[in-house]
Design a protein around this motif. Structure first.
Motif, short mmCIF file in Angstrom:
data_model
loop_
_atom_site.label_atom_id
_atom_site.label_comp_id
_atom_site.label_asym_id
_atom_site.label_seq_id
_atom_site.Cartn_x
_atom_site.Cartn_y
_atom_site.Cartn_z
N MET A 67 0.86 -1.17 -0.02
CA MET A 67 0.00 0.03 -0.02
C MET A 67 1.01 1.18 0.10
O MET A 67 1.67 1.30 0.87
N ILE A 104 -2.64 7.94 -0.65
CA ILE A 104 -3.58 7.72 -1.45
C ILE A 104 -4.55 8.95 -1.74
O ILE A 104 -4.77 9.57 -0.92
N ASP A 158 -1.00 7.39 -4.74
CA ASP A 158 -1.71 6.38 -5.36
C ASP A 158 -3.18 7.11 -5.64
O ASP A 158 -3.82 7.19 -4.84
N VAL A 209 -6.83 7.08 -7.22
CA VAL A 209 -7.97 6.18 -7.20
C VAL A 209 -9.11 7.31 -8.01
O VAL A 209 -9.59 8.41 -7.47
N ARG A 232 -17.67 -0.02 -4.18
CA ARG A 232 -16.41 -0.44 -5.09
C ARG A 232 -15.20 -0.54 -4.15
O ARG A 232 -14.37 -1.56 -4.28
N ASP A 233 -15.21 0.56 -3.42
CA ASP A 233 -13.78 0.58 -2.49
C ASP A 233 -14.10 0.87 -0.98
O ASP A 233 -15.13 1.42 -0.74
N LEU A 278 -11.67 1.54 2.63
CA LEU A 278 -10.67 1.50 3.43
C LEU A 278 -10.95 1.92 4.98
O LEU A 278 -11.89 2.43 5.51
N PHE A 306 -6.95 -0.52 2.24
CA PHE A 306 -7.81 -1.05 1.33
C PHE A 306 -8.24 -2.36 1.72
O PHE A 306 -7.64 -3.36 2.07
N LYS A 320 -11.24 -3.40 0.49
CA LYS A 320 -11.95 -3.62 -0.59
C LYS A 320 -11.46 -2.91 -1.78
O LYS A 320 -11.53 -1.41 -1.47
N ARG A 321 -11.14 -3.13 -2.96
CA ARG A 321 -10.61 -2.46 -3.88
C ARG A 321 -11.08 -2.77 -5.47
O ARG A 321 -11.14 -4.18 -5.69
N ASP A 322 -11.95 -1.86 -6.10
CA ASP A 322 -12.34 -2.26 -7.31
C ASP A 322 -13.51 -3.40 -7.28
O ASP A 322 -13.22 -4.16 -8.18
#
Length: 457
Positions: free
Chosen positions: A1, A5, A47, A49, A408-409, A411, A416, A418-420
């Motif tokens: 990670m 972000i 990062d 998103v 979708r995501d 944190l 993360f 859950k991602r994508d």
């Protein structure tokens, strides 16, 4: 990670009145915290998103769930509260081994994260042995969710533990758990005491458990005012007479509180957890959403039991919203009057699921809103899907349009989970293990289910 972000160009619903709602903004996360919120942030090598067309909200908070029952999902779809005591607590609970608690807590916490629930109050009345408590905490930790572990106990018969019980939750083990896992209150996991209260216990037991919580400096969470026996119990009134209305106590359900009891809860710093779907489905009583707001309280939402209802916050928001609106409308129409200005709104539902939940779980200083400096517990909801587009009102999108498939995501503390659209976890292993627990438990009870799913996956 990455250490940094940025969620770029989302519709940011902060739930922080000082910041408000930002139709196009970025959320910058540094390590575990929210570092900045605003449009076109300079983020360097973060990062990135893409959140364009998405609704960015604080993580949902479930303030009362018996997570250990995940292995029994859907076992009691038609149960009333009275049925549940027999079908679940008296039939399956005595058969639970520590590994069943662990497997259920891992799978149940991952279910929460998948649905955008980043904080959970785990009402754990399954401590048949000290090892059961250790297993419950390990499951929450391994799943990576923020949680308040509420220690309960159930190491005896249903009648002995829930009917004018003379059995006190074991103080030595409660203290062991406090000292071993919760010496600091600043971690991802915190602690509460899950108690039964007047009517379920004799007064000496009630007093001993409340004093235990005060001695250990942990909050109390208790079910009150629900079901056929609620009127007889008068639990909040009795607690008041015993001088046990502590600040920070969470009163779950509260469907049948008197006016005096509502004032007692408010005036002593109590909090409320509503499980609307369970309350209407299992006969607890009318969810008291409007009554909470009318008395100046900040109600939260909870799932309660996946043995009987879905485990997501979208269900709870819709159940609470619909039930309150039908009641308010009926009263107004029958009186031939307009709806009162205080009628509950879709925004109130999101508020209950986020900021109010943080208030009730005792973590409002670290989560519940998108506020610079708070922990980065954040959910990104897809506003481009067939059931959410076109985006019009973000509160309507969250409370009335979206479902788990749109999360979708997710944190927690900037990490993360859950991602994508996919959990960052070994979901297959969690499903296999909780399925094994289900199979083992079902094979031990006298009356086998009519279905043929055991052992087949």
């Amino acid at each position: 990670m990455a250490d940094r972000i940025v969620l770029r160009d989302g519709f940011v619903v902060t739930m922080d009145p000082a910041v408000g709602d930002l139709p196009r903004a970025d959320v910058l996360i540094e390590d575990d915290r929210i570092a900045a919120i605003g449009p076109d942030l300079e983020v360097g090598d973060a990062d990135v998103v893409d959140a364009a067309g998405m609704v960015v909200i604080p993580g949902f908070i479930d303030t009362h769930r018996h997570t250990w029952e995940t292995a029994l999902r859907g076992c009691a779809p038609n149960a009333t509260l009275d049925d549940y005591f027999v079908e679940v607590l008296d039939t399956f609970a005595p058969k639970y081994q520590p590994e069943d608690v662990y497997n259920s807590n891992v799978a149940g916490a991952l279910e929460c994260l998948n649905a955008g629930i980043t904080t959970l109050v785990d009402w754990s009345h399954i401590n048949n042995t000290p090892d059961h408590a250790d297993a419950a905490i390990a499951g929450l930790k391994d799943a990576g969710i923020r949680a308040q572990y509420a220690y309960g106990s159930a190491n005896t018969s249903l009648n002995d533990y829930w009917n004018q019980s003379t059995i006190v939750v074991p103080a030595d083990d409660v203290r062991r758990i406090r000292d071993t896992y919760f010496s600091s209150d600043d971690g991802l996991l915190t602690m509460a005491l899950a108690t039964r209260g007047p009517g379920f216990c004799v007064d000496d037991v009630v007093r001993a458990e409340w004093e235990m919580a005060r001695d250990l400096d942990i909050p109390v969470t208790v079910h009150v005012g629900m079901g056929r026996l609620a009127g007889r119990f008068g639990m909040v009134k009795t607690l008041g007479e015993m001088d046990l209305l502590f600040p920070g106590t969470t009163y779950i359900h509260s469907c049948y509180l008197s006016e005096d009891e509502w004032k007692m809860v408010r005036d002593t710093g109590g909090t409320i957890s509503i499980a609307a779907q369970v309350e209407m489905q299992m006969g607890h009583g009318w969810p008291p959403t409007g009554k909470c707001y009318a008395h100046g309280l900040r109600p939260s939402l909870s799932t309660d039991v996946v043995t009987t209802v879905p485990g997501d916050m979208f269900t709870q928001m819709r159940a609470a919203f619909g039930l309150e609106r039908v009641q308010v409308c009926a009263v107004a129409w029958e009186a031939d009057e307009p709806l009162p200005e205080s009628a509950v709104t879709a925004r109130n539902m999101v508020e209950m699921a986020t900021m109010n939940g943080a208030h009730v779980a005792g973590v409002e200083d670290r989560t519940g809103s998108l506020t610079v400096g708070k922990q980065a517990d954040i959910v990104v909801i897809d506003g481009n899907a067939i059931n959410t587009a076109p985006l019009f009102d973000p509160y309507a999108t969250v409370a009335l349009c979206a479902d788990v498939s749109n999360v979708r995501d997710v944190l927690v503390g900037g990490s993360f989970k859950k991602r994508d659209g996919a959990l960052v976890a070994d979901v297959a292993a969690a499903l296999r293990k909780v399925g094994e627990s289900r199979d083992r438990l079902v094979r031990q009870v006298p009356q086998q289910p009519a279905w043929t799913a055991v052992g087949q996956r």
